[in-house]
Design a protein around this motif. Sequence first.
Motif, PDB file in Angstrom:
ATOM      1  N   ASN A   1       0.815  -1.209   0.000  1.00  0.00           N
ATOM      2  CA  ASN A   1       0.000   0.000   0.000  1.00  0.00           C
ATOM      3  C   ASN A   1       0.851   1.263   0.000  1.00  0.00           C
ATOM      4  N   ARG A   2       1.945   1.234   0.753  1.00  0.00           N
ATOM      5  CA  ARG A   2       2.857   2.375   0.749  1.00  0.00           C
ATOM      6  C   ARG A   2       3.409   2.606  -0.660  1.00  0.00           C
ATOM      7  N   ARG A   3       3.726   1.504  -1.336  1.00  0.00           N
ATOM      8  CA  ARG A   3       4.281   1.608  -2.687  1.00  0.00           C
ATOM      9  C   ARG A   3       3.273   2.268  -3.629  1.00  0.00           C
ATOM     10  N   GLU A   4       1.988   1.952  -3.477  1.00  0.00           N
ATOM     11  CA  GLU A   4       0.972   2.582  -4.318  1.00  0.00           C
ATOM     12  C   GLU A   4       0.942   4.092  -4.104  1.00  0.00           C
ATOM     13  N   VAL A   5       0.982   4.498  -2.832  1.00  0.00           N
ATOM     14  CA  VAL A   5       0.949   5.935  -2.528  1.00  0.00           C
ATOM     15  C   VAL A   5       2.210   6.615  -3.056  1.00  0.00           C
ATOM     16  N   PHE A   6       3.365   5.990  -2.806  1.00  0.00           N
ATOM     17  CA  PHE A   6       4.625   6.545  -3.303  1.00  0.00           C
ATOM     18  C   PHE A   6       4.597   6.710  -4.819  1.00  0.00           C
ATOM     19  N   ASN A   7       4.105   5.690  -5.526  1.00  0.00           N
ATOM     20  CA  ASN A   7       4.105   5.737  -6.990  1.00  0.00           C
ATOM     21  C   ASN A   7       3.266   6.890  -7.520  1.00  0.00           C
ATOM     22  N   VAL A   8       2.131   7.145  -6.871  1.00  0.00           N
ATOM     23  CA  VAL A   8       1.304   8.275  -7.290  1.00  0.00           C
ATOM     24  C   VAL A   8       2.059   9.579  -7.094  1.00  0.00           C
ATOM     25  N   ILE A   9       2.687   9.734  -5.931  1.00  0.00           N
ATOM     26  CA  ILE A   9       3.409  10.977  -5.633  1.00  0.00           C
ATOM     27  C   ILE A   9       4.591  11.144  -6.584  1.00  0.00           C
ATOM     28  N   TYR A  10       5.355  10.073  -6.792  1.00  0.00           N
ATOM     29  CA  TYR A  10       6.478  10.141  -7.732  1.00  0.00           C
ATOM     30  C   TYR A  10       6.001  10.552  -9.131  1.00  0.00           C
ATOM     31  N   SER A  11       4.893   9.981  -9.584  1.00  0.00           N
ATOM     32  CA  SER A  11       4.405  10.270 -10.938  1.00  0.00           C
ATOM     33  C   SER A  11       4.055  11.745 -11.095  1.00  0.00           C
TER      34      SER A  11
ATOM     35  N   VAL B   1      -2.049  15.317  -6.509  1.00  0.00           N
ATOM     36  CA  VAL B   1      -1.720  14.118  -5.726  1.00  0.00           C
ATOM     37  C   VAL B   1      -2.949  13.595  -4.995  1.00  0.00           C
ATOM     38  N   LEU B   2      -3.670  14.477  -4.306  1.00  0.00           N
ATOM     39  CA  LEU B   2      -4.827  14.036  -3.530  1.00  0.00           C
ATOM     40  C   LEU B   2      -5.958  13.566  -4.437  1.00  0.00           C
ATOM     41  N   SER B   3      -6.084  14.165  -5.603  1.00  0.00           N
ATOM     42  CA  SER B   3      -7.111  13.718  -6.555  1.00  0.00           C
ATOM     43  C   SER B   3      -6.784  12.335  -7.094  1.00  0.00           C
ATOM     44  N   LYS B   4      -5.513  12.096  -7.423  1.00  0.00           N
ATOM     45  CA  LYS B   4      -5.111  10.795  -7.961  1.00  0.00           C
ATOM     46  C   LYS B   4      -5.212   9.690  -6.905  1.00  0.00           C
ATOM     47  N   LEU B   5      -4.932  10.008  -5.646  1.00  0.00           N
ATOM     48  CA  LEU B   5      -5.049   9.006  -4.594  1.00  0.00           C
ATOM     49  C   LEU B   5      -6.506   8.665  -4.299  1.00  0.00           C
ATOM     50  N   ASP B   6      -7.430   9.581  -4.650  1.00  0.00           N
ATOM     51  CA  ASP B   6      -8.870   9.334  -4.531  1.00  0.00           C
ATOM     52  C   ASP B   6      -9.242   8.918  -3.105  1.00  0.00           C
ATOM     53  N   LEU B   7      -8.860   9.745  -2.154  1.00  0.00           N
ATOM     54  CA  LEU B   7      -9.142   9.465  -0.745  1.00  0.00           C
ATOM     55  C   LEU B   7     -10.342  10.252  -0.230  1.00  0.00           C
ATOM     56  N   GLY B   8     -11.115  10.818  -1.124  1.00  0.00           N
ATOM     57  CA  GLY B   8     -12.299  11.565  -0.724  1.00  0.00           C
ATOM     58  C   GLY B   8     -12.095  13.066  -0.816  1.00  0.00           C
TER      59      GLY B   8
END
Length: 582
Positions: free
Chosen positions: A151-161, A277-284
């Motif tokens: 899960n951390r890797r998913e968040v990191f990948n979004v931020i890196y992108s 970043v927050l839009s791509k993570l789709d956390l609400g």
Amino acid sequence: MVFIQCCTWHHANSDIEPLLALLDAHLSVYSYVGGHRPTQADRAVAASGCVPPGLPDFLPSLRRWAAHMTTFSCSEKHAFPPHTDGCKMEDQLADLVNKNMKASDNEAPKKTPQGNKGGGGGGSPSKSKSGKFTLKTPKGTRDYGPVEMANRREVFNVIYSVFHMHGAVEIETPVFELKEVLTGKYGEDSKLIYDLEDQGGEILSMRYDLTVPFARYVAMNKIANIKRYHVARVYRRDTPAMTRGRYREFYQCDFDIAGQYDAMIPDAECVQLVHQVLSKLDLGEFTIKINHRKILDGVFGICGVPSEKFRPICSSVDKLDKSPWEDVRKEMVTEKGLDEEVADKIGNYVKLSGREELIERLANDELLKQSPAAQAGFADLTLLYQYCKSLGCADHLVFDMGLARGLDYYTGVIYEAVLSAGQTMGEEGPVGSVAGGGRYDGLVGMFDPKKKTVPCVGVSFGIERLFTIHEQKQRAESGKLRSTQTEVFVATANKGMVHERLKLVGLLHGAGIKAEGSYKNNAKILNQLQYAEDNKIPLVVLIGESEVEAGVVKVRKTVTREEVTVKREELVGVLREKLTDL
């Protein structure tokens, strides 16, 4: 002068005023971030008692030195290197130093079996009441298993992108810095810095954030402009709140733009980056709060706050996101000595929150019209709103007069992002902001010998807080979380086929497909299929004796159990097509 006349020097009948002036002149050549290291002479002067508290403004170098010395523990002071009079002290000051170096030698702290308990000192291993060793992680830290790391890797990948989308380059700095690099940059939070024991003549501290090391890097390498990102761990002696994503060791993901550019264009890009970043993570739903340090300073000024209390009062205002106004007001009055009437005037402003219209209304406030600093801040925020509208990220902006960000180095626009989902989590309350930053135009100049400034603006993401919310979202949506990235599991249906299985695994690896198989020579087929299901591996390649003879393999979808037979030479192409469709 009354202040100096009230001071007495207990070592001799010398007049203290000339001595303080002599000290100030001597210390004026010290540059704590430009190469100077405290010595035993500094310890001796500090121990003499001749430097009283509350030094006046006309002794700026002595005031800076005294504030710097308070950041060292007794053991750290005794670890200072020997004094060598490189700049030739005058006789009066030299006598003071020599006398007190001898006197204070008898005051060295005794070593305890636990070692240094200050700062980040280790201490003895944790033991239970029975005396047995207790195996645990240190307070404020945690281990991360395979599922958590996925899960951390998913968040990191979004931020890196997103960082890469904006053209940022990556740098790395040491996990610890010279203590002098970090001292005096964080206001009241300086007490949260982890100090290290002397390991060879250098007094070191663990980095508190990634911003100050970045400013040191820019100054040291004489960089005029750079757009950089840095993802790394930082360390704080904070009170842990694990369910809120608040740790003593945690990752920060920083993005900063350094260089002289037109007003608010880089600032707007940082706000846009947070939005992306927050839009791509789709956390609400989320809100990006903005304010300006010049507006706060203007408010403090017109309300009657003494200039020397601007930063301490700013630190109090910064607590409004966690504490009610009554508690913040009490701190201002009882702990920081602010007049009650002044505190109430501040409250009339810092409790305000709104959109672009509030900026216009406050810019026309009769009192704030008298503050050039506040008017400059309102002009910046108005322009920032216009640029954010063009970038498509203004809808989430909220102008919050209670946003202060307590770190001392901010000079302009400041902002924080808050997730709606993060405000109802855990028994310990909301997780707080998930990103924050602002403009800090003076920080690089603090490290440059010639005080050359490089304007900077940036944002930092609190990865642990984002991860806490992302993990809960993933569990709610998909039940069991997947910890591997394996795309294909190669299974054999008969005994004695380990070599055929390994050939297929090697073929898939050569084609860049993530594949694995059983480590048993003669694994049972049902166990192999169950492994693929348990680990959510989407495809299984099945092979048996009949398939080997016919030169084919079976490709099975794990979820639907649908199977197709394909020729061996077509396997890679078929798998790529199916993986694309998933």
